[in-house]
Design a protein around this motif. Sequence first.
Motif, PDB file in Angstrom:
ATOM      1  N   MET A  71       0.877  -1.282   0.117  1.00 19.15           N
ATOM      2  CA  MET A  71       0.342  -0.115   0.030  1.00 19.15           C
ATOM      3  C   MET A  71       0.784   1.269  -0.073  1.00 19.15           C
ATOM      4  SD  MET A  71      -2.721   1.277   2.695  1.00 19.15           S
ATOM      5  CE  MET A  71      -4.465   0.770   2.200  1.00 19.15           C
ATOM      6  N   MET A  72       0.539   2.317  -0.920  1.00 20.79           N
ATOM      7  CA  MET A  72       1.153   3.376  -0.888  1.00 20.79           C
ATOM      8  C   MET A  72       0.668   4.546  -0.357  1.00 20.79           C
ATOM      9  SD  MET A  72       3.136   3.119  -4.763  1.00 20.79           S
ATOM     10  CE  MET A  72       3.595   4.720  -4.632  1.00 20.79           C
ATOM     11  N   PHE A  73       1.346   5.643   0.189  1.00 22.78           N
ATOM     12  CA  PHE A  73       0.551   6.617   0.903  1.00 22.78           C
ATOM     13  C   PHE A  73       1.280   7.954   0.438  1.00 22.78           C
ATOM     14  CE2 PHE A  73       0.230   3.513   4.109  1.00 22.78           C
ATOM     15  CZ  PHE A  73      -1.328   3.434   4.400  1.00 22.78           C
ATOM     16  N   PRO A  74       0.477   8.797  -0.017  1.00 27.65           N
ATOM     17  CA  PRO A  74       1.340  10.160  -0.714  1.00 27.65           C
ATOM     18  C   PRO A  74       1.884  10.695   0.274  1.00 27.65           C
ATOM     19  CG  PRO A  74      -1.067  10.512  -0.453  1.00 27.65           C
ATOM     20  CD  PRO A  74      -1.013   9.016   0.073  1.00 27.65           C
ATOM     21  N   VAL A  75       3.049  11.440   0.067  1.00 28.36           N
ATOM     22  CA  VAL A  75       3.726  12.257   0.862  1.00 28.36           C
ATOM     23  C   VAL A  75       4.021  13.613   0.020  1.00 28.36           C
ATOM     24  CG1 VAL A  75       6.222  12.708   1.764  1.00 28.36           C
ATOM     25  CG2 VAL A  75       5.093  10.255   1.876  1.00 28.36           C
ATOM     26  N   ILE A  76       3.845  14.742   0.821  1.00 24.46           N
ATOM     27  CA  ILE A  76       4.268  15.852   0.388  1.00 24.46           C
ATOM     28  C   ILE A  76       5.274  16.514   1.267  1.00 24.46           C
ATOM     29  CG2 ILE A  76       3.342  18.415   0.128  1.00 24.46           C
ATOM     30  CD1 ILE A  76       0.568  17.127  -0.187  1.00 24.46           C
ATOM     31  N   ALA A  77       6.562  16.873   0.677  1.00 26.12           N
ATOM     32  CA  ALA A  77       7.965  17.281   1.184  1.00 26.12           C
ATOM     33  C   ALA A  77       8.042  18.705   0.808  1.00 26.12           C
ATOM     34  CB  ALA A  77       8.930  16.244   0.981  1.00 26.12           C
ATOM     35  N   LYS A  78       8.627  19.536   1.864  1.00 24.21           N
ATOM     36  CA  LYS A  78       9.000  20.829   1.562  1.00 24.21           C
ATOM     37  C   LYS A  78      10.203  21.027   2.146  1.00 24.21           C
ATOM     38  CE  LYS A  78       5.272  22.249  -0.538  1.00 24.21           C
ATOM     39  NZ  LYS A  78       5.180  22.285  -1.880  1.00 24.21           N
ATOM     40  N   THR A  79      10.974  22.042   1.924  1.00 22.91           N
ATOM     41  CA  THR A  79      12.493  22.291   2.376  1.00 22.91           C
ATOM     42  C   THR A  79      12.038  23.292   3.234  1.00 22.91           C
ATOM     43  OG1 THR A  79      12.733  24.101   0.513  1.00 22.91           O
ATOM     44  CG2 THR A  79      13.477  21.646   0.066  1.00 22.91           C
ATOM     45  N   PHE A  80      13.361  23.802   4.041  1.00 24.52           N
ATOM     46  CA  PHE A  80      13.166  24.703   4.925  1.00 24.52           C
ATOM     47  C   PHE A  80      12.945  25.858   4.175  1.00 24.52           C
ATOM     48  CE2 PHE A  80      15.619  28.158   6.889  1.00 24.52           C
ATOM     49  CZ  PHE A  80      14.925  28.557   8.160  1.00 24.52           C
TER      50      PHE A  80
ATOM     51  N   LYS B 156     -11.285  17.576  -3.391  1.00 22.07           N
ATOM     52  CA  LYS B 156     -12.350  17.414  -4.284  1.00 22.07           C
ATOM     53  C   LYS B 156     -12.737  18.683  -5.360  1.00 22.07           C
ATOM     54  CE  LYS B 156     -15.435  14.567  -1.465  1.00 22.07           C
ATOM     55  NZ  LYS B 156     -16.773  14.309  -0.958  1.00 22.07           N
ATOM     56  N   LYS B 157     -12.492  19.564  -4.970  1.00 21.92           N
ATOM     57  CA  LYS B 157     -12.745  20.780  -5.765  1.00 21.92           C
ATOM     58  C   LYS B 157     -11.365  21.156  -6.701  1.00 21.92           C
ATOM     59  CE  LYS B 157     -16.679  22.754  -4.282  1.00 21.92           C
ATOM     60  NZ  LYS B 157     -18.018  22.943  -4.796  1.00 21.92           N
ATOM     61  N   LEU B 158     -10.408  21.022  -6.193  1.00 22.44           N
ATOM     62  CA  LEU B 158      -8.993  20.972  -6.958  1.00 22.44           C
ATOM     63  C   LEU B 158      -8.504  19.871  -7.554  1.00 22.44           C
ATOM     64  CD1 LEU B 158      -7.166  23.640  -4.762  1.00 22.44           C
ATOM     65  CD2 LEU B 158      -8.852  24.310  -6.559  1.00 22.44           C
ATOM     66  N   ASN B 159      -9.120  18.786  -7.285  1.00 20.63           N
ATOM     67  CA  ASN B 159      -8.627  17.421  -8.143  1.00 20.63           C
ATOM     68  C   ASN B 159      -6.948  17.312  -7.621  1.00 20.63           C
ATOM     69  OD1 ASN B 159      -8.570  15.130  -9.186  1.00 20.63           O
ATOM     70  ND2 ASN B 159      -8.168  15.702 -11.184  1.00 20.63           N
ATOM     71  N   VAL B 160      -6.770  17.357  -6.091  1.00 21.75           N
ATOM     72  CA  VAL B 160      -5.485  17.157  -5.863  1.00 21.75           C
ATOM     73  C   VAL B 160      -5.471  16.475  -4.432  1.00 21.75           C
ATOM     74  CG1 VAL B 160      -4.604  19.657  -6.740  1.00 21.75           C
ATOM     75  CG2 VAL B 160      -5.608  19.339  -4.285  1.00 21.75           C
ATOM     76  N   ILE B 161      -3.911  16.057  -4.340  1.00 20.65           N
ATOM     77  CA  ILE B 161      -3.912  15.605  -2.742  1.00 20.65           C
ATOM     78  C   ILE B 161      -3.246  16.857  -1.854  1.00 20.65           C
ATOM     79  CG2 ILE B 161      -2.304  13.957  -1.552  1.00 20.65           C
ATOM     80  CD1 ILE B 161      -2.509  12.203  -3.968  1.00 20.65           C
ATOM     81  N   SER B 162      -4.093  16.972  -0.680  1.00 22.80           N
ATOM     82  CA  SER B 162      -3.556  17.850  -0.004  1.00 22.80           C
ATOM     83  C   SER B 162      -3.363  17.565   1.611  1.00 22.80           C
ATOM     84  CB  SER B 162      -4.791  18.986   0.149  1.00 22.80           C
ATOM     85  OG  SER B 162      -4.527  20.128   1.006  1.00 22.80           O
TER      86      SER B 162
END
Length: 104
Positions: A1-10, A81-87
């Motif tokens: 099973m894969m889970f989405p990840v959102i990573a940001k730099t400093f 839902k409105k933007l069709n993204v993962i958030s």
Amino acid sequence: MMFPVIAKTFLELERVVKSHPFPLENEKIIAFAFLNKISEIKEIEIRRLQGDKYKIDDDLIYLYCPSGFGSTKLTNNIIEKKLNVISTTRNLGTTLKLLQLVKA
């Protein structure tokens, strides 16, 4: 099973906080919705925002919810839902803590 990840730099997190277009006086009513991709949509049609505000900026949404996040219509589910993204949404306090952790 894969889970989405959102990573940001400093630097990305620092820019997000510094660029917030709404007052930062109360960290409990400020949040950031980090998106997995740049949104082509710049406005979300939501009824009865009751003073809550948002600004879509590429792959980020700045949120200002004086009514509180428990009663806002600007939920993560609606954004996805409105933007069709993962958030993933984080309040100002959590985002500042992440900045401290990355800086250390």
